[in-house]
Design a protein around this motif. Sequence first.
Motif, mmCIF file in Angstrom:
data_model
loop_
_atom_site.group_PDB
_atom_site.id
_atom_site.type_symbol
_atom_site.label_atom_id
_atom_site.label_comp_id
_atom_site.label_asym_id
_atom_site.label_seq_id
_atom_site.Cartn_x
_atom_site.Cartn_y
_atom_site.Cartn_z
ATOM 1 N N SER A 29 4.996 43.532 -13.543
ATOM 2 C CA SER A 29 4.482 43.578 -12.747
ATOM 3 C C SER A 29 5.070 42.661 -11.635
ATOM 4 C CB SER A 29 3.170 42.593 -12.901
ATOM 5 O OG SER A 29 2.791 41.680 -11.713
ATOM 6 N N SER A 32 7.254 45.946 -10.157
ATOM 7 C CA SER A 32 6.347 46.938 -9.374
ATOM 8 C C SER A 32 6.144 45.972 -8.004
ATOM 9 C CB SER A 32 4.939 47.335 -10.034
ATOM 10 O OG SER A 32 4.277 47.252 -9.067
ATOM 11 N N ASP A 33 5.660 45.105 -7.866
ATOM 12 C CA ASP A 33 5.596 44.209 -6.366
ATOM 13 C C ASP A 33 7.413 44.191 -5.999
ATOM 14 O OD1 ASP A 33 3.016 43.534 -7.462
ATOM 15 O OD2 ASP A 33 3.831 41.475 -7.467
ATOM 16 N N ALA A 35 9.432 46.937 -6.041
ATOM 17 C CA ALA A 35 9.469 47.843 -5.476
ATOM 18 C C ALA A 35 9.017 48.367 -4.465
ATOM 19 C CB ALA A 35 9.075 48.842 -6.777
ATOM 20 N N ALA A 36 7.400 47.484 -4.475
ATOM 21 C CA ALA A 36 6.689 48.315 -4.092
ATOM 22 C C ALA A 36 7.405 47.249 -1.421
ATOM 23 C CB ALA A 36 5.099 47.173 -3.986
ATOM 24 N N ALA A 37 7.717 45.872 -2.205
ATOM 25 C CA ALA A 37 8.208 45.178 -1.132
ATOM 26 C C ALA A 37 9.559 45.817 -0.791
ATOM 27 C CB ALA A 37 8.429 44.007 -1.956
ATOM 28 N N GLY A 39 9.997 49.017 -0.768
ATOM 29 C CA GLY A 39 9.076 49.987 0.393
ATOM 30 C C GLY A 39 8.579 49.931 1.417
ATOM 31 N N ARG A 40 8.050 48.332 1.936
ATOM 32 C CA ARG A 40 7.505 48.125 2.783
ATOM 33 C C ARG A 40 8.793 47.854 3.543
ATOM 34 N NH1 ARG A 40 4.340 45.806 -0.202
ATOM 35 N NH2 ARG A 40 5.075 43.653 -0.422
#
Length: 97
Positions: A29, A32-33, A35-37, A39-40
Amino acid sequence: MNWSSITVVIGVCTGLSGIILGWLGRSRSIRSDTAAAAGRDATLRTDVEYIKRGVDDMRVEQRIQGQRFDILAERVTRVEESSKQAHKRLDRLEAEH
């Protein structure tokens, strides 16, 4: 081994497997968080760069418009001077007649 010992061993194994699975899920998790951050953040940086380029383009255009205005103001001044001289000549011609 009796049944109570087996129950204790199973309980300990269950507890350990629960801890291990929980830890693995948490670390996945977190990845994943992250990687998402990332990307943002990349999207935000791209948007900011686009806005910067737009502002730079507007500054260049504003500078060009300022130059055009200066040239036009100079031309208007020359036309006014020419018009003033023409009126003086006309006034002299009218005075002669």
